[in-house]
Design an enzyme around this catalytic site. Structure first.
Site, PDB file in Angstrom:
ATOM      1  CB  CYS A   1      -0.913   0.029   1.229  1.00 43.45           C
ATOM      2  SG  CYS A   1      -2.033  -1.370   1.320  1.00 43.45           S
TER       3      CYS A   1
ATOM      4  NE  ARG B   1      -2.768  -4.476  -2.858  1.00 48.36           N
ATOM      5  CZ  ARG B   1      -2.261  -3.820  -1.812  1.00 48.36           C
ATOM      6  NH1 ARG B   1      -2.449  -2.528  -1.710  1.00 48.36           N
ATOM      7  NH2 ARG B   1      -1.569  -4.440  -0.885  1.00 48.36           N
TER       8      ARG B   1
HETATM    9  C1  BEZ Z   1       0.602  -4.631   1.876  1.00 53.97           C
HETATM   10  O1  BEZ Z   1       1.802  -4.821   1.893  1.00 53.97           O
HETATM   11  O2  BEZ Z   1       0.113  -3.566   1.523  1.00 53.97           O
HETATM   12  C2  BEZ Z   1      -0.297  -5.759   2.239  1.00 53.97           C
HETATM   13  C3  BEZ Z   1       0.078  -7.049   1.913  1.00 53.97           C
HETATM   14  C4  BEZ Z   1      -0.758  -8.107   2.269  1.00 53.97           C
HETATM   15  C5  BEZ Z   1      -1.943  -7.874   2.938  1.00 53.97           C
HETATM   16  C6  BEZ Z   1      -2.321  -6.554   3.227  1.00 53.97           C
HETATM   17  C7  BEZ Z   1      -1.501  -5.512   2.874  1.00 53.97           C
END
Ligand code: BEZ
Length: 241
Positions: A58, A141
């Site tokens: 993110c 997402r």
């Molecule tokens: C992230 O790195 O943004 C992420 C990865 C896996 C689950 C939720 C967020």
């Protein structure tokens, strides 16, 4: 339950479809209150969700989107983010990004577009951003393209582990604007300057004309005709000066 009532499960899973009016909501964001889509009438919006603040994928996405915000603004498009986190978490995360994080040559990145706090999941549920098979309490997402009339025009979903391709989001935005402006469709992998597709022949007469005319069209068969569309013409019409 009468037929107009919806169950909790239906609310979680309901989502607008392409061509629907974007569901309305009022929200608190890192840039103050917003009313969506009414505050953005006459402009495009990309409403997108991410799973959580202070997570690496993110963070890379927010830095990339913030870095490209001006480019989207020039295409008359606002960016609006959302996660199921509170306002203070959002503020702390965006401050950390600016102060500490370097990614792909970007640093000192300030996120100036609104990030919605959605602890109540009010917006996430309206837009079908929670997919319990992937996560029960984090949004996936999701990306909703909403046009100047408040209509949902495209929807793209990615799982939690996959960071989005922002060049593709921009390409899709420009392609939809080109379709609207020039009444054409855009083929696979289209980018401004590439040939565009003219609407299919709607009668036998037009089909025949398409195959015999020697004008601006290039027809591979009666149903598959392309024409040139100048890159500068497209960009001059679409991008704000
Ligand atoms: C992230 O790195 O943004 C992420 C990865 C896996 C689950 C939720 C967020």
């Amino acid at each position: 339950m009468n037929t107009t009532e919806t169950t909790k499960e239906e609310q979680t899973f309901s989502m607008p479809r392409i061509g629907d009016k974007a569901p309305e909501f009022t929200a608190v964001t890192t840039q103050g209150h917003i009313n969506f889509p009414s505050d953005y009438k006459g402009e495009w919006s990309i409403l997108f969700s991410h799973p959580a603040d202070f997570t690496p994928v993110c963070t890379s996405e927010f830095m990339t989107f913030a870095h490209q915000e001006e480019k989207f603004k020039k295409a008359n498009c606002n960016l609006i983010g959302l996660s199921i986190d509170g306002l203070y978490s959002h503020i702390a995360w965006l401050r950390t990004i600016k102060e500490k994080i370097k990614f792909n040559g970007m640093e000192n990145v300030e996120v100036k577009f609104p990030l919605i706090e959605d602890i109540s999941m009010n917006v996430a549920k309206k837009y079908g951003m929670v997919m319990p098979g992937e996560s029960e309490n984090q949004a996936v997402r999701a990306v909703f393209f909403v046009d100047p009339k408040g209509i949902v025009r495209a929807i793209i979903y990615y799982p939690l582990s996959l960071g989005r391709n922002f060049d593709e989001l921009y390409r899709a935005l420009i392609a939809m604007q080109t379709s609207d402006k020039f009444n054409v469709a855009t083929p696979a992998d289209w980018n401004p300057g590439d040939d565009v597709i003219v609407s299919p022949a709607g009668s036998c007469g037009v089909a025949e004309e398409r195959m015999t005319a020697t004008d601006e069209l290039e027809c591979h068969d009666w149903f598959f005709c392309t024409k040139k569309l100048d890159k500068d013409l497209v960009l001059n019409e679409i991008l704000q000066k």
